[in-house]
Scaffold this motif. Structure first.
Motif: not given
Lengths: 466, 205
Positions: A336, A340, A345, B89
């Motif tokens: 990450m 992020t 997440a 992500l």
């Protein structure tokens, strides 16, 4: 680079020892012709030239660590079968589904004969009379490749009755999964193979080697673990131990995904390669995308506590990573960068485990869902100040006591080492708590920033005091 | 005909014959049933129960535990977009939103023409190639919105029929054990001796 359109991901830049990926350079690496032309089934022949006990001793001497997640030495596991109890079975765990992990899929798609040869060597050494190769249901190409390889190997006399003219006979049966993460747990895998819902069995016994498939001694090994055996038998335990470190010998396949410049699956040298090498090295990921700063990374699959840039210089060595508060798990690093959104997440992983909890143990069944719901409302901006402590309190019902996490210089936090205590049969419960705990412990301010502070407005009912 | 047809019954018996206990064939036979009908019918469950010597309730219990088995008809193409961490992500949620708008359905739904079912799924083991999706368990890697549109068009026009079979078919290559090579399968409780290649004492290292 040796990637093809049908199987991207693998990168073999650099000049390192290759044990399990040596045939990935060939587009036809999955065929028997290519396998035989590149030394295939020589390990089986080398094994058959020795006694089963000698083969077992060689594997023990190599300290071949299991690659499924727990890292238990394969040779020791094989030795746990009770004496004089027959039949014994081999179950191959190809139900790879840990978030971030994919190495077994590549090994099955690109070099299925290597896996088959590893199965045969294991069956010969331990006296296993049948092998079940459990392949994750969603991996259609892997199933096709393994099926085709089995058909070729049967026809050529490498599997079945009196293999290569010897007394050794074994059947290998390809079995399809149908989508359930928990089935990667070895006793759940056995339940699934018996035709049941894939729920883990109560422990003890802690190893299926004592009571496994159909109640008989059963060895459960991961695909990558078995894929090491042909090389080990054509070389030697000493040569294997010469790669890596004495406590983490050989190589490991690691998938690095997320915010790196060049994500990929690499076969790395065990024990000596560091996370910094892997994330920033030229032959590996070549740094964080867009020259961004690294914020955090998951070092060993979705179930592993998170690491910070503070931990970059740790090598792939189970003891050191354990002392630093996490685990190497199944060989998956998720990266990450500074952009992020940490709560979001962490929520993706919390959601995964809430969905995959099999429902057998209450702390996991209820806890994982509560964790997901609270994380969801925190992310959506409906969280309350009490929610963060509530998350940690729920975690305590799954894992009572100190929970492992990384050290942080920024936060003045010391590491809490792995492992943890648990109230559930298998690791799905603790895994549900792990990303939540790491995110809240290491990035608490990001959660607090999302909590809308509601002021209590004094309300007076009835007559005023004034 | 929603029980297993004649050809699939032959296949079912061959699969059952590979296991020391018939019950172990439950999941493979559910795949055979789904391949035949596109989803799992109550009749197929009853039929499989007969074949493996279980009750319908037991087979149903197994069936409902696993993500891939559908108890009702789904689209010809099951579009599974991964939304677990590595894909998230790299923009998986935006891809799901785009797919929902493009197909006019929410994740979990099926288009009125019965062509597409959209699902938000978990890690598909292609994390370095994020965001990824599977159509009937065949991968597409590093998918952006434009590529997704093109892909859905190609599927609808039948241009990918050779690569991507209709829902229900997972592997198109099956294992087949030659009769002259197969070791006879023995019931677990009927084996008391070490295999012939093992040392007489039956001990290991």
């Amino acid at each position: 680079m040796s990637s093809y359109n049908w199987a991207p991901g693998f990168i073999d830049d650099g000049d390192r020892a290759q044990i399990v990926t040596s045939r990935f350079q060939y587009e036809d690496g999955h065929t028997l012709d290519r396998y035989l032309a590149t030394g295939g089934y020589a390990g089986l022949k080398a094994a058959l030239a020795r006694t089963p006990t000698q083969v077992h001793e060689e594997v023990k001497a190599a300290t071949l660590l299991g690659r499924g997640g727990a890292g238990f030495p394969a040779g020791t596991k094989w030795g746990l079968c009770p004496e004089g109890k027959w039949p014994r079975y081999l179950v191959v765990n190809g139900d790879e589904s840990e978030p971030g992990t994919y190495k077994d899929r590549l090994l099955m798609e690109r070099d299925p004969h290597q896996l088959i040869e590893g199965c045969l060597i294991t069956c010969y050494a331990v006296g296993l009379s049948q092998c079940f190769l459990y392949v994750r249901g969603e991996m259609a190409l892997a199933q096709e490749r393994v099926a085709a390889a089995l058909n070729e190997a049967y026809a050529a006399g490498y599997i079945g009755r009196n293999i290569l003219g010897s007394k050794f006979s074994v059947d290998i049966v390809l079995h399809w999964g149908a989508g359930a993460y928990v089935v990667g747990e070895e006793t759940a895998l056995i339940e699934s193979l018996e035709g049941n819902r894939g729920m883990p069995r109560l422990k003890p016994p802690f190893f299926p080697a004592a009571i496994g498939l159909y109640g008989k001694p059963t060895i459960v090994n991961n695909v990558e673990t078995l894929a090491n055996l042909p090389w080990l038998l054509t070389h030697s335990a000493a040569e294997y131990m010469a790669i890596g470190t004495p406590t983490s010998p050989g190589t490991r396949m690691i998938a690095v995904s997320g915010h790196v410049r060049r994500p990929g699956v690499f076969e790395i040298i065990n024990g000596t390669t560091t996370f910094r090498d892997l994330l920033y090295g030229d032959e590996f990921c070549q740094g964080i995308r867009d020259d961004n700063e690294l914020k955090a990374f998951v070092p060993g699959g979705g179930s592993a506590p998170w690491f910070l840039p503070d931990q970059l210089d740790l090598p792939f060595e189970a003891k050191l990573v354990g002392a630093a508060g996490s685990m190497l798990g199944s060989g998956a690093v998720m990266v990450m960068d500074e952009t992020t959104d940490i709560p979001v997440a962490a929520l993706t992983l919390a959601r995964f485990y809430a969905h995959e909890s099999c429902g057998k143990c209450v702390p996991c069944r209820e806890g994982a869902t509560w964790l997901e719901r609270i994380m969801e409302r925190l992310v959506d901006g409906h969280g309350t100040e009490n929610d963060l402590d509530q998350l940690l309190e729920i975690g305590q019902t799954i894992c009572p006591g100190p929970f492992p996490h990384a050290a942080s210089e920024r936060l003045g936090l010391a590491a809490v080492p792995f492992p943890f205590k648990m109230t559930t049969i298998c690791f799905v419960g603790p895994s549900a708590y792990t990303p939540v705990h790491s995110a809240v412990t290491l990035f608490r301010s990001e959660f607090e920033a999302r909590i809308v502070k509601r002021k209590l407005i004094p309300v007076s009912i009835g007559a005023s005091d004034e | 005909m929603t029980r297993l047809n004649d050809a699939n019954q032959v296949l079912a018996r061959e699969i059952i014959g590979r296991y020391p206990k018939a019950r172990s064939a439950t999941i493979p036979l559910l795949h055979v049933a789904q391949q035949q009908n596109g989803y799992i019918t109550q009749e197929a469950i009853a039929h499989i129960a007969e074949l493996v010597g279980a009750t319908s309730a037991e087979v149903l219990g197994t069936c409902t535990f696993y993500e891939m088995f559908k108890m009702h008809p789904v689209g010809k193409y099951l579009i599974n977009i991964c939304t677990t961490m590595s894909c998230a992500l790299m923009g998986a949620e935006q891809l799901v939103t785009h797919a929902e708008q493009r197909l006019g359905i929410k994740a979990g739904g099926t288009t009125p023409d019965g062509l597409f079912t959209l699902e938000r799924v978990e890690c598909q083991a292609a994390c370095t190639e994020a965001p990824c999706l599977q159509a009937n368990y065949r991968y597409r890697y590093r998918v952006n919105a434009a590529q997704l549109d093109q892909f859905l068009d190609d599927l609808a026009e039948g241009q990918l029929d050779a690569e991507i079979p209709a829902h229900g078919v997972v592997a198109r290559v099956r294992q087949s054990i030659p009769v002259d090579r197969a070791v006879s399968v023995v019931a677990p409780d009927d084996v008391h001796e070490a295999p012939v290649w093992m040392p007489l004492s039956g001990t290991t290292a």
